[in-house]
Design a protein around this motif. Sequence first.
Motif, PDB file in Angstrom:
ATOM      1  N   GLY A  97       0.763  -1.241   0.000  1.00 18.19           N
ATOM      2  CA  GLY A  97       0.000   0.000   0.000  1.00 18.19           C
ATOM      3  C   GLY A  97       0.790   1.284   0.000  1.00 18.19           C
ATOM      4  N   VAL A  98       2.098   1.235   0.132  1.00 18.04           N
ATOM      5  CA  VAL A  98       2.886   2.471   0.224  1.00 18.04           C
ATOM      6  C   VAL A  98       2.695   3.339  -1.021  1.00 18.04           C
ATOM      7  N   LEU A  99       2.644   2.730  -2.185  1.00 18.67           N
ATOM      8  CA  LEU A  99       2.514   3.478  -3.440  1.00 18.67           C
ATOM      9  C   LEU A  99       1.117   3.399  -4.042  1.00 18.67           C
ATOM     10  N   SER A 140      -2.177   4.276   5.294  1.00 24.29           N
ATOM     11  CA  SER A 140      -3.475   4.641   5.844  1.00 24.29           C
ATOM     12  C   SER A 140      -4.332   5.341   4.790  1.00 24.29           C
ATOM     13  N   GLN A 141      -3.713   6.227   4.011  1.00 23.76           N
ATOM     14  CA  GLN A 141      -4.436   6.901   2.928  1.00 23.76           C
ATOM     15  C   GLN A 141      -4.887   5.904   1.871  1.00 23.76           C
ATOM     16  N   ALA A 142      -4.025   4.924   1.584  1.00 17.91           N
ATOM     17  CA  ALA A 142      -4.376   3.898   0.603  1.00 17.91           C
ATOM     18  C   ALA A 142      -5.571   3.088   1.081  1.00 17.91           C
ATOM     19  N   LEU A 143      -5.595   2.747   2.369  1.00 15.42           N
ATOM     20  CA  LEU A 143      -6.717   2.001   2.928  1.00 15.42           C
ATOM     21  C   LEU A 143      -8.010   2.803   2.800  1.00 15.42           C
ATOM     22  N   ASP A 144      -7.948   4.087   3.113  1.00 16.41           N
ATOM     23  CA  ASP A 144      -9.130   4.943   2.996  1.00 16.41           C
ATOM     24  C   ASP A 144      -9.642   4.988   1.559  1.00 16.41           C
ATOM     25  N   ARG A 145      -8.713   5.065   0.607  1.00 18.57           N
ATOM     26  CA  ARG A 145      -9.106   5.079  -0.807  1.00 18.57           C
ATOM     27  C   ARG A 145      -9.737   3.760  -1.208  1.00 18.57           C
ATOM     28  N   LEU A 146      -9.134   2.668  -0.795  1.00 16.93           N
ATOM     29  CA  LEU A 146      -9.601   1.346  -1.193  1.00 16.93           C
ATOM     30  C   LEU A 146     -11.038   1.102  -0.756  1.00 16.93           C
ATOM     31  N   ILE A 147     -11.312   1.368   0.513  1.00 17.37           N
ATOM     32  CA  ILE A 147     -12.624   1.006   1.054  1.00 17.37           C
ATOM     33  C   ILE A 147     -13.738   1.925   0.555  1.00 17.37           C
ATOM     34  N   THR A 148     -13.348   2.947  -0.197  1.00 17.30           N
ATOM     35  CA  THR A 148     -14.362   3.823  -0.795  1.00 17.30           C
ATOM     36  C   THR A 148     -14.350   3.736  -2.323  1.00 17.30           C
ATOM     37  N   THR A 149     -13.593   2.777  -2.873  1.00 14.09           N
ATOM     38  CA  THR A 149     -13.535   2.597  -4.322  1.00 14.09           C
ATOM     39  C   THR A 149     -14.502   1.501  -4.737  1.00 14.09           C
ATOM     40  N   PRO A 150     -15.538   1.835  -5.502  1.00 10.97           N
ATOM     41  CA  PRO A 150     -16.532   0.815  -5.875  1.00 10.97           C
ATOM     42  C   PRO A 150     -15.967  -0.180  -6.886  1.00 10.97           C
ATOM     43  N   GLY A 151     -16.474  -1.399  -6.830  1.00 10.85           N
ATOM     44  CA  GLY A 151     -16.149  -2.392  -7.850  1.00 10.85           C
ATOM     45  C   GLY A 151     -14.918  -3.228  -7.601  1.00 10.85           C
ATOM     46  N   LEU A 152     -14.162  -2.928  -6.545  1.00  8.71           N
ATOM     47  CA  LEU A 152     -12.957  -3.700  -6.241  1.00  8.71           C
ATOM     48  C   LEU A 152     -13.226  -4.685  -5.111  1.00  8.71           C
ATOM     49  N   ALA A 153     -12.708  -5.900  -5.248  1.00  4.24           N
ATOM     50  CA  ALA A 153     -12.744  -6.862  -4.150  1.00  4.24           C
ATOM     51  C   ALA A 153     -11.585  -6.527  -3.214  1.00  4.24           C
ATOM     52  N   ILE A 154     -11.885  -6.160  -1.981  1.00  7.94           N
ATOM     53  CA  ILE A 154     -10.864  -5.687  -1.046  1.00  7.94           C
ATOM     54  C   ILE A 154     -10.672  -6.683   0.088  1.00  7.94           C
ATOM     55  N   LYS A 155      -9.422  -7.079   0.293  1.00  3.97           N
ATOM     56  CA  LYS A 155      -9.079  -7.931   1.431  1.00  3.97           C
ATOM     57  C   LYS A 155      -7.890  -7.318   2.160  1.00  3.97           C
ATOM     58  N   PHE A 172      -9.396  -4.241  13.827  1.00  6.53           N
ATOM     59  CA  PHE A 172      -9.544  -4.686  12.438  1.00  6.53           C
ATOM     60  C   PHE A 172     -10.965  -5.169  12.167  1.00  6.53           C
ATOM     61  N   VAL A 173     -11.548  -5.884  13.118  1.00  7.55           N
ATOM     62  CA  VAL A 173     -12.919  -6.357  12.947  1.00  7.55           C
ATOM     63  C   VAL A 173     -13.865  -5.172  12.747  1.00  7.55           C
ATOM     64  N   GLU A 174     -13.608  -4.080  13.430  1.00  5.70           N
ATOM     65  CA  GLU A 174     -14.470  -2.905  13.330  1.00  5.70           C
ATOM     66  C   GLU A 174     -14.530  -2.365  11.895  1.00  5.70           C
ATOM     67  N   LEU A 175     -13.470  -2.595  11.107  1.00  5.60           N
ATOM     68  CA  LEU A 175     -13.464  -2.133   9.722  1.00  5.60           C
ATOM     69  C   LEU A 175     -14.545  -2.804   8.894  1.00  5.60           C
TER      70      LEU A 175
END
Length: 323
Positions: A97-99, A140-155, A172-175
């Motif tokens: 996630g760094v980049l 942390s910024q990458a995580l925020d972007r991911l969980i708000t990006t539609p259409g991607l399977a996120i793990k 983590f469970v709270e996420l």
Amino acid sequence: MLTDRFGRVIDYARIAVTSACNLRCAYCLRDEAGAPQKTQQLDMNEAWRLIRVLAGMGVRKIRFTGGEPLLHPGITELVKLAKSAPGIETVKITTNGVLLDRQLDALVEAGLDGVNLSLDTLDREKFISITRRDRFEQVSQALDRLITTPGLAIKLNTLLLRGINSDEIPAFVELTREHDVTVRFMELQPFDDQQIWRTGRFMGAEMIRKQLVGAYPELKAVTGHSTEHYSFRLPDHRGSIAIIPAFSRNFCSSCSKLRITADARLISCLYHHESIDLAPVLKGKMNEEEIKKWIIEAVQQKPKDGLKSSHDTAASSMSRIGG
């Protein structure tokens, strides 16, 4: 269709496009400050040729790994090419996630289907301690972007270490409450560059399960991916939780994977010493039928149970195998 000696259909290739990484996690790579790091990088043309051949043999899923795959200058183009290969159904990456924040839009446009984000802590100081790099804000910024990006399977791949980050299970469970994300708690593997495996930090899948169920007795078991031995959902949570027995490896019987390393070696199993060097084949003028012959040979070398077939690991670090 690729089938091994035990009737398993091989339809999934994990391709390590580079062994380079911009973190130095204590369970993966030594931090030799100032010392040059010897790394390999998969040639784009060779990777594309290999993907086409694999697709023609029945491989349907491609995952780009590393090292850190986003360090490969052609990663977006590789995603686009893989998606265009006839027969390939999904293309995903595993990244630290760094980049990611700066590359996510281009990857999505190229057709990326999913992201596994390796993140072991939600605490900045712990992050620095585990990774030996101060890159928490970028991740942390990458995580925020991911969980708000539609259409991607996120793990989220969270490797649990006793006494280091095992107290963060609730965070983590709270996420999963508001976000359609799968949080996957993982066992430590012995590919740690001889750093942490023997220090008593290992936290087995059953211990993780007991701690998780103890904290959340309302968990409901669900069916997850074949590697997700335990899968759960909580009432009114959008996402799910899984436990990956990465070392216990009780999913060997259904393994459908091949791994290609950054130096173009084909590995049929994490714990198998045997590999086939595809570099001369890919660089030479062999036709596709000859390349297929080598791939079939690698598949036939695949052991029934890798962990039971070897007392020694095949490599010192996951960065040299592909995550």
